[in-house]
Design a protein around this motif. Structure first.
Motif, mmCIF file in Angstrom:
data_model
loop_
_atom_site.group_PDB
_atom_site.id
_atom_site.type_symbol
_atom_site.label_atom_id
_atom_site.label_comp_id
_atom_site.label_asym_id
_atom_site.label_seq_id
_atom_site.Cartn_x
_atom_site.Cartn_y
_atom_site.Cartn_z
ATOM 1 N N ASP A 154 -4.142 29.887 -6.270
ATOM 2 C CA ASP A 154 -5.309 29.743 -5.432
ATOM 3 C C ASP A 154 -6.546 28.924 -6.042
ATOM 4 N N GLY A 155 -7.007 27.921 -5.448
ATOM 5 C CA GLY A 155 -8.197 27.369 -6.119
ATOM 6 C C GLY A 155 -7.665 26.329 -7.037
ATOM 7 N N SER B 9 -7.498 23.159 -6.649
ATOM 8 C CA SER B 9 -8.382 22.063 -6.452
ATOM 9 C C SER B 9 -9.485 21.852 -7.644
ATOM 10 N N ASN C 241 -20.366 29.257 0.408
ATOM 11 C CA ASN C 241 -20.634 27.737 0.196
ATOM 12 C C ASN C 241 -21.526 27.515 1.029
ATOM 13 N N ASN D 36 -22.123 24.581 3.812
ATOM 14 C CA ASN D 36 -21.744 24.680 5.153
ATOM 15 C C ASN D 36 -22.782 25.488 5.968
ATOM 16 N N TYR E 227 -21.280 31.028 -6.966
ATOM 17 C CA TYR E 227 -20.044 30.599 -6.073
ATOM 18 C C TYR E 227 -19.330 29.650 -6.925
ATOM 19 N N GLY F 243 -16.004 28.657 -5.649
ATOM 20 C CA GLY F 243 -14.988 27.896 -4.901
ATOM 21 C C GLY F 243 -13.518 28.157 -5.164
ATOM 22 N N SER F 244 -13.329 29.387 -6.077
ATOM 23 C CA SER F 244 -12.024 29.840 -6.021
ATOM 24 C C SER F 244 -12.037 31.342 -6.043
ATOM 25 N N LEU F 245 -11.324 31.672 -4.942
ATOM 26 C CA LEU F 245 -11.503 33.181 -4.541
ATOM 27 C C LEU F 245 -11.168 34.111 -5.380
ATOM 28 N N PHE G 207 -18.483 38.661 -0.899
ATOM 29 C CA PHE G 207 -17.723 37.157 -0.938
ATOM 30 C C PHE G 207 -17.942 36.923 0.836
ATOM 31 N N TYR H 12 -16.707 34.062 3.713
ATOM 32 C CA TYR H 12 -16.296 32.743 4.310
ATOM 33 C C TYR H 12 -16.100 33.032 5.533
ATOM 34 N N LYS I 94 -11.339 29.557 6.637
ATOM 35 C CA LYS I 94 -10.476 28.589 6.071
ATOM 36 C C LYS I 94 -9.099 29.560 5.250
ATOM 37 N N LEU I 95 -9.866 30.888 4.869
ATOM 38 C CA LEU I 95 -8.655 31.665 4.268
ATOM 39 C C LEU I 95 -7.874 32.199 5.125
ATOM 40 N N ARG I 96 -6.443 32.349 4.404
ATOM 41 C CA ARG I 96 -5.640 32.833 5.177
ATOM 42 C C ARG I 96 -5.191 34.356 5.098
ATOM 43 N N GLU J 204 -3.843 35.755 1.309
ATOM 44 C CA GLU J 204 -5.212 35.897 0.572
ATOM 45 C C GLU J 204 -6.136 36.976 1.088
#
Ligand code: P6P
Length: 338
Positions: free
Chosen positions: A121-122, A124, A214, A217, A247, A249-251, A265, A267, A277-279, A283
């Motif tokens: 996860d994370g 990116s 984040n 947004n 923040y 950007g990595s849960l 946290f 989202y 966004k999170l599943r 997650e």
């Protein structure tokens, strides 16, 4: 003589806890050790990633339409191989795979457990050397061990979890997990490849003062979330505010910091992505399980995350988790916004 503190390894700890379950046959113990073994292998690749050609993208996309990084694929394959070989897990739901991976070899297909995971996860953040993580969750399969595995074996509410945890690949590598009797953290000693108990009985601290969202947004957030963010920023020394915004950007990294230092946290859903966004399955539910075990709370703004039964493998959910007083305050703002 230097007196060294007794080191409790992850394996010893899991074995000790196994005896607390009268009917335990060692299956979950072996499965958790399989996960720890895979985590060490992934950790080695992540640490070496800058030196070998494993950074960057595979050129393909995962089921989410997200660019797959080479380490994503490596991590996914490593956990699948370890769980298949261990024989205790009969199927896996992974962020990287559209459908359930069910094991058909004569050994693993009769495993009593199913695993839902986000193998890396994370990802990116890989190129920028930011902490990333693995999120894992373990359920008893619902069907008979002689029947073929179906999605229904895995589409379970988080309150049915047998175990859940994460691995954070950061300045040090930690495995944090719970089997429903508190949260315990183990730090990897890379010199000997052993996870050692370093954070026993992890609980959210009092007077939490961090909010993680984040804010890019912000304009798309529901009014209740906007109001809560403004509440966090208000000057109220008596209330310990303004809070600190953090923040990554990595849960896994954001949640781990919030668990240790005390923070929420956030989202939320937006007009463009009402479910966020999170599943839910691999997650939100495992992280929510840990949050509750650590004395905190996790909701989608209205419902307890652990009560929500996923309808599909990759279903998303708005996600708010942290110390219960922070989550409850945010829920009040959301209710006022209705
Ligand atoms: P955003 C990483 O891609 C991830 O799935 C979570 O680890 C993280 O919390 C979230 O997405 C970050 O999303 O939209 O803020 O970049």
């Amino acid at each position: 003589m230097v007196t060294r503190k007794k080191i409790t390894t992850l394996t010893e700890f899991i074995m000790q806890r196994q005896y607390e379950y009268p009917h335990a046959r060692g299956s979950l113990t072996r499965l958790l050790n399989d996960i720890a073994t895979a985590a060490k292998i992934v950790n080695r690749e992540i640490n070496a990633a800058g030196l070998v050609d494993i950074l960057g993208s595979t050129g393909s996309e995962n089921v989410q339409g997200e660019t797959q990084k080479k380490l994503d694929v490596f991590a996914n394959e490593t956990f699948i191989t370890a769980l298949r070989g261990g024989g205790e897990c009969c199927a896996i739901a992974s962020e990287e795979n559209e459908k359930v991976i069910s094991f058909r070899d004569q050994y693993a297909e009769h495993g009593r457990y199913v695993v839902a995971m986000d193998p890396l996860d994370g990802s990116s953040n890989i190129e920028s050397n930011v902490s990333i993580g693995t999120i894992f969750s373990v359920y008893r399969r619902l069907g008979d061990t002689n029947d073929p595995v179906t999605e229904m074996d895995i589409l379970q509410a988080g309150k049915e979890l047998v175990a859940a945890g994460y691995v954070i690949y950061g300045s040090s590598t930690m495995l944090v997990y719970s089997t429903g009797r508190g949260v315990n953290g183990f730090t990897l000693d890379p010199s000997v490849g052993i996870f050692c108990l370093s954070h026993p009985n992890m609980q959210f601290p009092g007077n939490p003062r961090i909010y993680s969202v984040n804010e890019g947004n912000y304009v798309h957030f529901p009014q209740g979330v906007k109001s809560y963010i403004k509440y966090c920023q208000e000057d109220d020394p008596e209330g310990g505010r303004p809070y600190t915004s953090r923040y990554i950007g990595s849960l896994v990294a954001d949640f781990h910091r919030n668990l240790i230092k005390g923070g929420i946290f956030i989202y939320p859903g937006t007009e463009r992505m009402p479910q966020g966004k999170l599943r839910l399955l691999y997650e939100c539910s495992p992280v929510a399980f840990l949050a509750e075990q650590a004395g905190g709370k996790a909701s989608d703004g209205e419902r307890r995350i652990l009560d929500i039964i996923p309808q599909t493998l990759h279903q998303r959910s708005p996600f708010f988790t942290g110390p219960h007083e922070m989550v409850e305050k945010l829920e009040l703002f959301l209710q006022e916004d209705l």
